[in-house]
Design an enzyme around this catalytic site. Sequence first.
Site: not given
Length: 768
Positions: A5, A289-291, A293
């Site tokens: 992130k 998705s989370d960044c 993931s």
Amino acid sequence: MILHKMAFLAAFLFFLISSSSVCVQSRETFACDTKDAATATLRFCQVSVPITERVKDLIGRLTLVEKVSLLGNTAAAIPRLGIKGYEWWSEALHGVSNVGPGTKFGGVYPAATSFPQVITTVASFNASLWESIGRVVSNEARAMYNGGVGGLTYWSPNVNILRDPRWGRGQETPGEDPVVAGKYAASYVRGLQGNDRSRLKVAACCKHFTAYDLDNWNGVDRFHFNAKVSKQDIEDTFDVPFRMCVKEGNVASIMCSYNQVNGVPTCADPNLLKKTIRNQWGLNGYIVSDCDSVGVLYDTQHYTGTPEEAAADSIKAGLDLDCGPFLGAHTIEAVKKNLLRESDVDNALVNTLTVQMRLGMFDGDIAAQPYGHLGPAHVCTPVHKGLALEAAQQGIVLLKNHGSSLPLSSQRHRTVAVIGPNSDATVAMIGNYAGIACGYTSPVQGITGYARTIHQKGCVDVHCMDDRLFDAAVEAARGADATVLVMGLDQSIEAEFKDRNSLLLPGKQQELISRVAKAAKGPVILVLMSGGPIDISFAEKDRKIPAIVWAGYPGQEGGTAIADILFGSANPGGKLPMTWYPQDYLTNLPMTEMSMRPIHSKRIPGRTYRFYDGPVVYPFGHGLSYTRFTHSIADAPKVIPIAVRGRNGTVSGKSIRVTHARCNRLSLGVHVDVTNVGSRDGTHTMLVFSAPPGGEWAPKKQLVAFERVHVAVGEKKRVQVNIHVCKYLSVVDRAGNRRIPIGDHGIHIGDESHTVSLQASTLGVIKS
């Protein structure tokens, strides 16, 4: 290379800076421009056509390369169809933020209203306030979108459970109780999205699914962590806020997390994504998705042998959008290798494109749409700033008030020493995932509105590594009519990817507090800024510190709110949304131990007020007022019969499976009289707890309802709460099945108690 992130944000830094001075007046039409004869007549541009058919038409016109170019957060333009590029990643945790690249400040949009950090707002226990904040944030978000400087898809709120007090991101969450977290999620999401289920004002996103509450502790980080979680804890703790967010808030998106759960990355787990979120809960939206993931599960967790397998596993599991470049880089090859079908990609696009159409992005001219009139005049308005102040006032918690030392008096306390590293805080007041605030009022500025101030910081910053500034602070307290110490934490102590190792105040803060308190001429008030709990047992026991206030991170109007509370212009009514543990609680308790319930063989004490019954500094729900309230239960049933479905239902032992009970309209109605017997008007936060019949499944108590009610001096108000029996009086067994315990349930409201007996109806029931 893994695009985590922070690195991902850095890639946009030059773009954000170079754009910040540009005065953008309006946004180009995203798609279906009525002035473009080549596309205006296409079926996916016809507003009168159902969205499902418009989406199908659009997908049918795309090549595989074009489809894959839409799978990442920075979605490509499709010029031949008149579709602009779009940045999906924007944030609005407690106000429009510039953390994500989809939103930037500058020109006629230099700032946005920055409300208190979530943990502070939740301390109000006021669901209508949470929804009101969401409405304001979405007004400002829509205005910025219309101006070409914001997005329409906001990856907020964070509804993870504050399981461990050390978690650096606990400040972003609604606290430790799953029902409170779920009600916050549903309320804030409704405020953001609006109440039209077919159309969206903005699209919210509840994150991070699931069992995510560790960032970087003792050498273990979120990219490598495998959360080993029981079915019992998944069902009755970790999944509750997400389920409520989907089913009650109708959220448009869920974000899967970095961590694995029981050995499987959440973003590649079909049981979590397809089976639970999509099918069981009925998500009407997309899963992101989370960044980054998907890159993490391949590069860091080594879950798959090739990047194409990682892309295929994620999409087939139910992932629709990748925050990052991984799916864009590897999906075509996954299709070529027959690891993935093109129809799987189509299914993902159905979910993302449907959300964009519900947002009106394919409806042509922005100005002609319902929110097209919003612009710079609708951002940072006096009304919005007033709501930020009200939220801070409602969320501040009075922890201690010995001898009614508070409120202070402008007549008696004409000179106030304001001391501490957070005494002149501005940016620190808005916590993380914030934007640029409309303006700030620091604590010392707020107090200066009531009295003459003597300002001495005492410590250079919250780390307070030396005592060089102590003497000046002590002298200020010695000569003042009252002393306010503004201490605590900031983002250098607790933040994303920064978990704490201690619950104590940093550095020499405790020493400064004690020295100032010993020397002070007048009353000493300790004000704490923090997201997580702090062990301040020394101050609670110190008679020279008669009053303690927790302000959390109170937002842009925090200094005014603190001063209003200290001087009595506002009467505190906030309650702690998390337990404040002593430092000793951490002994032999690794953050990596996920069990909510105590494990006596390992000397694991249990977590949160529901399962921990050891010593605390302050309990969940603690909070004082300048007045006094009494409760009396005016009316409540003593027996509730529970009918069981048909002859397939079972009563096993002393419980009924919720899936076998007739739950419709099965509610416990409780009427409570709240009386203000003190000397000031005030707002009372009424917390209703249930204590289920004893058993190994059950928490010792659990919150089942809460209401906030304003009561004038001498007034009595009747408050009715309706407790859904199947949702809130049930417990979860070891297999993850939700059951209703048969027998006596205790209902506790303050010092008042009531017993209601839940009894199984025997008609048509097979006992086993």
